[in-house]
Design a protein around this motif. Structure first.
Motif, PDB file in Angstrom:
ATOM      1  N   GLY A  37       0.830  -1.198   0.000  1.00  0.00           N
ATOM      2  CA  GLY A  37       0.000   0.000   0.000  1.00  0.00           C
ATOM      3  C   GLY A  37       0.863   1.245   0.000  1.00  0.00           C
ATOM      4  O   GLY A  37       2.080   1.183  -0.150  1.00  0.00           O
ATOM      5  N   ARG A  38       0.238   2.373   0.183  1.00  0.00           N
ATOM      6  CA  ARG A  38       0.938   3.653   0.163  1.00  0.00           C
ATOM      7  C   ARG A  38       0.551   4.463   1.392  1.00  0.00           C
ATOM      8  O   ARG A  38      -0.503   4.278   1.965  1.00  0.00           O
ATOM      9  CB  ARG A  38       0.579   4.453  -1.096  1.00  0.00           C
ATOM     10  N   GLY A  39       1.407   5.405   1.766  1.00  0.00           N
ATOM     11  CA  GLY A  39       1.109   6.325   2.849  1.00  0.00           C
ATOM     12  C   GLY A  39       1.911   6.053   4.097  1.00  0.00           C
ATOM     13  O   GLY A  39       2.534   5.007   4.249  1.00  0.00           O
ATOM     14  N   GLY A  40       1.896   7.022   4.983  1.00  0.00           N
ATOM     15  CA  GLY A  40       2.593   6.939   6.265  1.00  0.00           C
ATOM     16  C   GLY A  40       1.587   6.893   7.397  1.00  0.00           C
ATOM     17  O   GLY A  40       1.062   5.850   7.733  1.00  0.00           O
ATOM     18  N   VAL A  41       1.286   8.073   7.983  1.00  0.00           N
ATOM     19  CA  VAL A  41       0.331   8.084   9.085  1.00  0.00           C
ATOM     20  C   VAL A  41      -1.042   7.600   8.627  1.00  0.00           C
ATOM     21  O   VAL A  41      -1.794   7.032   9.407  1.00  0.00           O
ATOM     22  CB  VAL A  41       0.228   9.467   9.777  1.00  0.00           C
ATOM     23  N   GLU A  42      -1.344   7.796   7.360  1.00  0.00           N
ATOM     24  CA  GLU A  42      -2.638   7.337   6.834  1.00  0.00           C
ATOM     25  C   GLU A  42      -2.757   5.815   6.965  1.00  0.00           C
ATOM     26  O   GLU A  42      -3.779   5.295   7.399  1.00  0.00           O
ATOM     27  CB  GLU A  42      -2.790   7.747   5.361  1.00  0.00           C
ATOM     28  N   ALA A  43      -1.700   5.100   6.605  1.00  0.00           N
ATOM     29  CA  ALA A  43      -1.701   3.635   6.699  1.00  0.00           C
ATOM     30  C   ALA A  43      -1.569   3.167   8.143  1.00  0.00           C
ATOM     31  O   ALA A  43      -1.993   2.064   8.479  1.00  0.00           O
ATOM     32  CB  ALA A  43      -0.571   3.055   5.849  1.00  0.00           C
ATOM     33  N   SER A  44      -0.995   4.006   9.010  1.00  0.00           N
ATOM     34  CA  SER A  44      -0.781   3.603  10.403  1.00  0.00           C
ATOM     35  C   SER A  44      -2.079   3.501  11.193  1.00  0.00           C
ATOM     36  O   SER A  44      -2.083   3.025  12.318  1.00  0.00           O
ATOM     37  CB  SER A  44       0.171   4.580  11.103  1.00  0.00           C
ATOM     38  N   GLU A  45      -3.169   3.934  10.626  1.00  0.00           N
ATOM     39  CA  GLU A  45      -4.467   3.855  11.296  1.00  0.00           C
ATOM     40  C   GLU A  45      -5.186   2.542  11.014  1.00  0.00           C
ATOM     41  O   GLU A  45      -6.207   2.262  11.643  1.00  0.00           O
ATOM     42  CB  GLU A  45      -5.349   5.019  10.836  1.00  0.00           C
ATOM     43  N   LEU A  46      -4.654   1.761  10.089  1.00  0.00           N
ATOM     44  CA  LEU A  46      -5.408   0.619   9.578  1.00  0.00           C
ATOM     45  C   LEU A  46      -4.837  -0.723  10.008  1.00  0.00           C
ATOM     46  O   LEU A  46      -3.663  -0.858  10.299  1.00  0.00           O
ATOM     47  CB  LEU A  46      -5.435   0.683   8.050  1.00  0.00           C
ATOM     48  N   TYR A  47      -5.716  -1.711  10.033  1.00  0.00           N
ATOM     49  CA  TYR A  47      -5.383  -3.118  10.231  1.00  0.00           C
ATOM     50  C   TYR A  47      -4.493  -3.314  11.452  1.00  0.00           C
ATOM     51  O   TYR A  47      -4.744  -2.716  12.492  1.00  0.00           O
ATOM     52  CB  TYR A  47      -4.826  -3.713   8.935  1.00  0.00           C
ATOM     53  N   GLU A  48      -3.473  -4.143  11.376  1.00  0.00           N
ATOM     54  CA  GLU A  48      -2.704  -4.426  12.590  1.00  0.00           C
ATOM     55  C   GLU A  48      -1.867  -3.239  13.047  1.00  0.00           C
ATOM     56  O   GLU A  48      -1.420  -3.192  14.169  1.00  0.00           O
ATOM     57  CB  GLU A  48      -1.838  -5.670  12.436  1.00  0.00           C
ATOM     58  N   TRP A  49      -1.707  -2.245  12.181  1.00  0.00           N
ATOM     59  CA  TRP A  49      -0.936  -1.064  12.582  1.00  0.00           C
ATOM     60  C   TRP A  49      -1.765  -0.122  13.438  1.00  0.00           C
ATOM     61  O   TRP A  49      -1.253   0.502  14.347  1.00  0.00           O
ATOM     62  CB  TRP A  49      -0.389  -0.337  11.362  1.00  0.00           C
ATOM     63  N   GLY A  50      -3.028   0.042  13.123  1.00  0.00           N
ATOM     64  CA  GLY A  50      -3.853   0.981  13.872  1.00  0.00           C
ATOM     65  C   GLY A  50      -5.122   0.379  14.423  1.00  0.00           C
ATOM     66  O   GLY A  50      -5.840   1.005  15.182  1.00  0.00           O
ATOM     67  N   GLY A  51      -5.414  -0.841  14.017  1.00  0.00           N
ATOM     68  CA  GLY A  51      -6.591  -1.527  14.514  1.00  0.00           C
ATOM     69  C   GLY A  51      -7.842  -1.281  13.710  1.00  0.00           C
ATOM     70  O   GLY A  51      -8.841  -1.955  13.899  1.00  0.00           O
ATOM     71  N   GLY A  52      -7.819  -0.329  12.810  1.00  0.00           N
ATOM     72  CA  GLY A  52      -9.028   0.048  12.093  1.00  0.00           C
ATOM     73  C   GLY A  52      -9.117  -0.537  10.699  1.00  0.00           C
ATOM     74  O   GLY A  52      -8.150  -1.044  10.145  1.00  0.00           O
ATOM     75  N   THR A  53     -10.294  -0.464  10.203  1.00  0.00           N
ATOM     76  CA  THR A  53     -10.561  -0.735   8.798  1.00  0.00           C
ATOM     77  C   THR A  53     -11.452   0.393   8.325  1.00  0.00           C
ATOM     78  O   THR A  53     -12.175   0.996   9.117  1.00  0.00           O
ATOM     79  CB  THR A  53     -11.257  -2.091   8.588  1.00  0.00           C
ATOM     80  N   ARG A  54     -11.384   0.691   7.090  1.00  0.00           N
ATOM     81  CA  ARG A  54     -12.205   1.794   6.578  1.00  0.00           C
ATOM     82  C   ARG A  54     -13.685   1.415   6.682  1.00  0.00           C
ATOM     83  O   ARG A  54     -14.123   0.422   6.133  1.00  0.00           O
ATOM     84  CB  ARG A  54     -11.814   2.101   5.146  1.00  0.00           C
ATOM     85  N   GLY A  55     -14.424   2.231   7.451  1.00  0.00           N
ATOM     86  CA  GLY A  55     -15.853   2.027   7.571  1.00  0.00           C
ATOM     87  C   GLY A  55     -16.279   1.015   8.619  1.00  0.00           C
ATOM     88  O   GLY A  55     -17.440   0.675   8.709  1.00  0.00           O
ATOM     89  N   LYS A  56     -15.367   0.508   9.447  1.00  0.00           N
ATOM     90  CA  LYS A  56     -15.736  -0.469  10.472  1.00  0.00           C
ATOM     91  C   LYS A  56     -15.229  -0.031  11.828  1.00  0.00           C
ATOM     92  O   LYS A  56     -14.290   0.742  11.935  1.00  0.00           O
ATOM     93  CB  LYS A  56     -15.145  -1.844  10.157  1.00  0.00           C
ATOM     94  N   GLY A  57     -15.823  -0.605  12.891  1.00  0.00           N
ATOM     95  CA  GLY A  57     -15.337  -0.359  14.244  1.00  0.00           C
ATOM     96  C   GLY A  57     -13.998  -1.041  14.445  1.00  0.00           C
ATOM     97  O   GLY A  57     -13.851  -2.229  14.164  1.00  0.00           O
ATOM     98  N   ALA A  58     -13.033  -0.284  14.968  1.00  0.00           N
ATOM     99  CA  ALA A  58     -11.664  -0.783  15.033  1.00  0.00           C
ATOM    100  C   ALA A  58     -11.411  -1.781  16.155  1.00  0.00           C
ATOM    101  O   ALA A  58     -10.805  -2.817  15.932  1.00  0.00           O
ATOM    102  CB  ALA A  58     -10.704   0.397  15.172  1.00  0.00           C
ATOM    103  N   ALA A  59     -11.846  -1.484  17.350  1.00  0.00           N
ATOM    104  CA  ALA A  59     -11.429  -2.273  18.525  1.00  0.00           C
ATOM    105  C   ALA A  59     -11.840  -3.735  18.408  1.00  0.00           C
ATOM    106  O   ALA A  59     -11.026  -4.639  18.628  1.00  0.00           O
ATOM    107  CB  ALA A  59     -11.989  -1.655  19.798  1.00  0.00           C
ATOM    108  N   ASP A  60     -13.089  -4.004  18.077  1.00  0.00           N
ATOM    109  CA  ASP A  60     -13.549  -5.392  17.984  1.00  0.00           C
ATOM    110  C   ASP A  60     -12.857  -6.138  16.856  1.00  0.00           C
ATOM    111  O   ASP A  60     -12.487  -7.295  17.017  1.00  0.00           O
ATOM    112  CB  ASP A  60     -15.070  -5.440  17.788  1.00  0.00           C
ATOM    113  N   GLU A  61     -12.686  -5.488  15.744  1.00  0.00           N
ATOM    114  CA  GLU A  61     -12.025  -6.122  14.594  1.00  0.00           C
ATOM    115  C   GLU A  61     -10.581  -6.460  14.924  1.00  0.00           C
ATOM    116  O   GLU A  61     -10.086  -7.536  14.608  1.00  0.00           O
ATOM    117  CB  GLU A  61     -12.103  -5.208  13.372  1.00  0.00           C
ATOM    118  N   PHE A  62      -9.870  -5.550  15.579  1.00  0.00           N
ATOM    119  CA  PHE A  62      -8.477  -5.800  15.943  1.00  0.00           C
ATOM    120  C   PHE A  62      -8.380  -6.991  16.898  1.00  0.00           C
ATOM    121  O   PHE A  62      -7.560  -7.888  16.703  1.00  0.00           O
ATOM    122  CB  PHE A  62      -7.834  -4.556  16.574  1.00  0.00           C
TER     123      PHE A  62
END
Length: 175
Positions: A37-62
């Motif tokens: 993928g691409r990005g720095g802080v933008e990517a750090s919010e997602l999946y195992e890096w930030g726990g989130g997914t676009r459009g979903k609740g982060a904590a439960d998914e992580f």
């Protein structure tokens, strides 16, 4: 994207290393935030890096996707006051910060087109075109990061010379 992972063993090693470090500065180097993928802080919010997914609740998914992991990677770095995360995947200079962690994308030293590749993946920070390299000087009171420009001899001018510092900043040691 949840299939891309550093894995449990490396996560445990990384967590233990950060928890036991007494270093005044902590620099983490990797090819990319998530390995793709691409990005720095933008990517750090997602999946195992930030726990989130676009459009979903982060904590439960992580928790579901990374059982046994205390925190996503970014939050782990923020908790342990990582000074900077250096990556080279996107081939441009971009300095960003999130929660006290500097995200530094390393420029491409040999780009004779002097482009700002993938700049649209970075929605904040200082973005500058190639070519050049980072010079990091660590001292007791601060670490200095300089973006040193490189030009082909035919492309140098009175205002564009190899060795010029295009941007500089400092990082304070951990308390």
């Amino acid at each position: 994207m949840w299939g891309i992972t550093i894995g449990d063993e490396q996560y445990r090693w990384f967590k233990r290393t950060l928890e036991t470090s007494t270093a005044r500065y902590t620099f983490v180097y990797a090819h990319h935030v998530m390995g793709t993928g691409r990005g720095g802080v933008e990517a750090s919010e997602l999946y195992e890096w930030g726990g989130g997914t676009r459009g979903k609740g982060a904590a439960d998914e992580f928790r579901r996707r990374r059982p046994g992991w205390e925190l996503p990677i970014h939050q782990l770095m923020a908790r342990h006051k990582v000074s900077a995360f250096f990556q080279g995947h996107d081939h441009l200079f971009c300095k960003q910060e999130r929660d006290g962690v500097v995200y530094q994308e390393a420029p491409l030293p040999a780009d004779h087109g002097y482009s700002t590749y993938n700049a649209d993946a970075y929605t904040s920070g200082v973005k500058l075109p190639n070519a050049g390299y980072l010079r990091v000087t660590v001292g007791p009171d601060e670490a200095a990061v300089e973006y040193v420009r490189c030009y082909l001899p035919k492309d140098e001018t009175a205002t564009r010379k190899t060795g010029d510092v295009a941007h500089a900043y400092t990082i304070r040691p951990r308390p």
